[in-house]
Write a protein that holds these residues in place. Structure first.
Motif, PDB file in Angstrom:
ATOM      1  N   PRO A  33       0.817  -1.220   0.000  1.00  0.00           N
ATOM      2  CA  PRO A  33       0.000   0.000   0.000  1.00  0.00           C
ATOM      3  C   PRO A  33       0.849   1.269   0.000  1.00  0.00           C
ATOM      4  CG  PRO A  33      -0.784  -1.499   1.679  1.00  0.00           C
ATOM      5  CD  PRO A  33       0.488  -2.063   1.147  1.00  0.00           C
ATOM      6  N   PHE A  34       2.005   1.226   0.632  1.00  0.00           N
ATOM      7  CA  PHE A  34       2.887   2.393   0.678  1.00  0.00           C
ATOM      8  C   PHE A  34       3.350   2.777  -0.718  1.00  0.00           C
ATOM      9  CE2 PHE A  34       7.087   4.371   1.590  1.00  0.00           C
ATOM     10  CZ  PHE A  34       6.616   5.438   2.332  1.00  0.00           C
ATOM     11  N   LEU A  42      -6.896   5.832   1.915  1.00  0.00           N
ATOM     12  CA  LEU A  42      -7.044   4.408   1.628  1.00  0.00           C
ATOM     13  C   LEU A  42      -5.987   3.546   2.328  1.00  0.00           C
ATOM     14  CD1 LEU A  42      -7.779   4.648  -2.199  1.00  0.00           C
ATOM     15  CD2 LEU A  42      -9.413   4.360  -0.338  1.00  0.00           C
ATOM     16  N   TYR A  43      -5.078   4.173   3.057  1.00  0.00           N
ATOM     17  CA  TYR A  43      -4.022   3.425   3.740  1.00  0.00           C
ATOM     18  C   TYR A  43      -4.608   2.472   4.786  1.00  0.00           C
ATOM     19  CZ  TYR A  43      -0.142   6.287   1.986  1.00  0.00           C
ATOM     20  OH  TYR A  43       0.791   6.896   1.215  1.00  0.00           O
ATOM     21  N   GLY A  48      -1.193   4.008   8.090  1.00  0.00           N
ATOM     22  CA  GLY A  48      -1.724   5.281   8.573  1.00  0.00           C
ATOM     23  C   GLY A  48      -1.076   5.712   9.877  1.00  0.00           C
ATOM     24  N   LEU A  49      -0.867   4.768  10.779  1.00  0.00           N
ATOM     25  CA  LEU A  49      -0.196   5.089  12.035  1.00  0.00           C
ATOM     26  C   LEU A  49       1.249   5.514  11.786  1.00  0.00           C
ATOM     27  CD1 LEU A  49      -1.534   2.208  14.274  1.00  0.00           C
ATOM     28  CD2 LEU A  49      -2.078   4.625  14.474  1.00  0.00           C
ATOM     29  N   TYR A  50       1.913   4.839  10.866  1.00  0.00           N
ATOM     30  CA  TYR A  50       3.295   5.183  10.547  1.00  0.00           C
ATOM     31  C   TYR A  50       3.398   6.593   9.965  1.00  0.00           C
ATOM     32  CZ  TYR A  50       7.615   5.387   7.891  1.00  0.00           C
ATOM     33  OH  TYR A  50       8.804   5.796   7.363  1.00  0.00           O
ATOM     34  N   THR A  51       2.525   6.917   9.021  1.00  0.00           N
ATOM     35  CA  THR A  51       2.601   8.239   8.402  1.00  0.00           C
ATOM     36  C   THR A  51       2.225   9.345   9.385  1.00  0.00           C
ATOM     37  OG1 THR A  51       0.375   7.993   7.509  1.00  0.00           O
ATOM     38  CG2 THR A  51       2.197   7.430   6.060  1.00  0.00           C
ATOM     39  N   ARG A  55       4.939  12.159  10.516  1.00  0.00           N
ATOM     40  CA  ARG A  55       4.619  13.562  10.252  1.00  0.00           C
ATOM     41  C   ARG A  55       4.797  14.411  11.509  1.00  0.00           C
ATOM     42  NH1 ARG A  55      -0.812  13.514   8.367  1.00  0.00           N
ATOM     43  NH2 ARG A  55      -0.144  12.080   6.767  1.00  0.00           N
ATOM     44  N   GLY A  56       4.393  13.877  12.646  1.00  0.00           N
ATOM     45  CA  GLY A  56       4.495  14.632  13.894  1.00  0.00           C
ATOM     46  C   GLY A  56       5.457  13.979  14.855  1.00  0.00           C
ATOM     47  N   ALA A  57       6.678  13.705  14.413  1.00  0.00           N
ATOM     48  CA  ALA A  57       7.641  12.954  15.221  1.00  0.00           C
ATOM     49  C   ALA A  57       8.003  13.676  16.515  1.00  0.00           C
ATOM     50  CB  ALA A  57       8.898  12.678  14.408  1.00  0.00           C
TER      51      ALA A  57
END
Length: 99
Positions: A33-34, A42-43, A48-51, A55-57
């Motif tokens: 999916p990536f 659609l992830y 979705g959790l990874y992105t 994004r907000g590391a």
């Protein structure tokens, strides 16, 4: 090799094993999916959790949300494994018997 089980039962056990392994593989799919999906809506849950985490590391408010999402993403796997684990146990015992 005789395991004491009827062939129909052995086939059902093998089908349950294949189904469970396929379900876990599809549910935990990350790379396909990536690469293939351009729309982030659609992830799957894991991607979705990874992105959202990447994004907000530096955002510490995001960590409880990601940890809760990870715990929720495991629930369908547990729901599938619990009723089907008897088939795994039967196959493990059949493979461990010398005959």
């Amino acid at each position: 090799m005789r395991t004491g089980r009827r062939p129909e039962q052995a086939r059902a056990d093998h089908r349950a094993d294949r189904f469970l392994l396929q379900f876990v593989g599809i549910w935990n799919n990350f790379l396909l999916p990536f690469i293939m999906l351009s729309d982030q809506r659609l992830y799957p849950i894991t991607l979705g959790l990874y992105t959202s985490l990447s994004r907000g590391a530096g955002d510490s408010d995001l960590y409880p949300l990601v940890i809760t999402g990870s715990a929720v993403s495991v629930v369908p796997l547990i729901v599938m494994v619990l009723p089907l684990q008897r088939f795994w146990r039967a196959d493990l015992l059949a493979g461990g018997l010398k005959g």
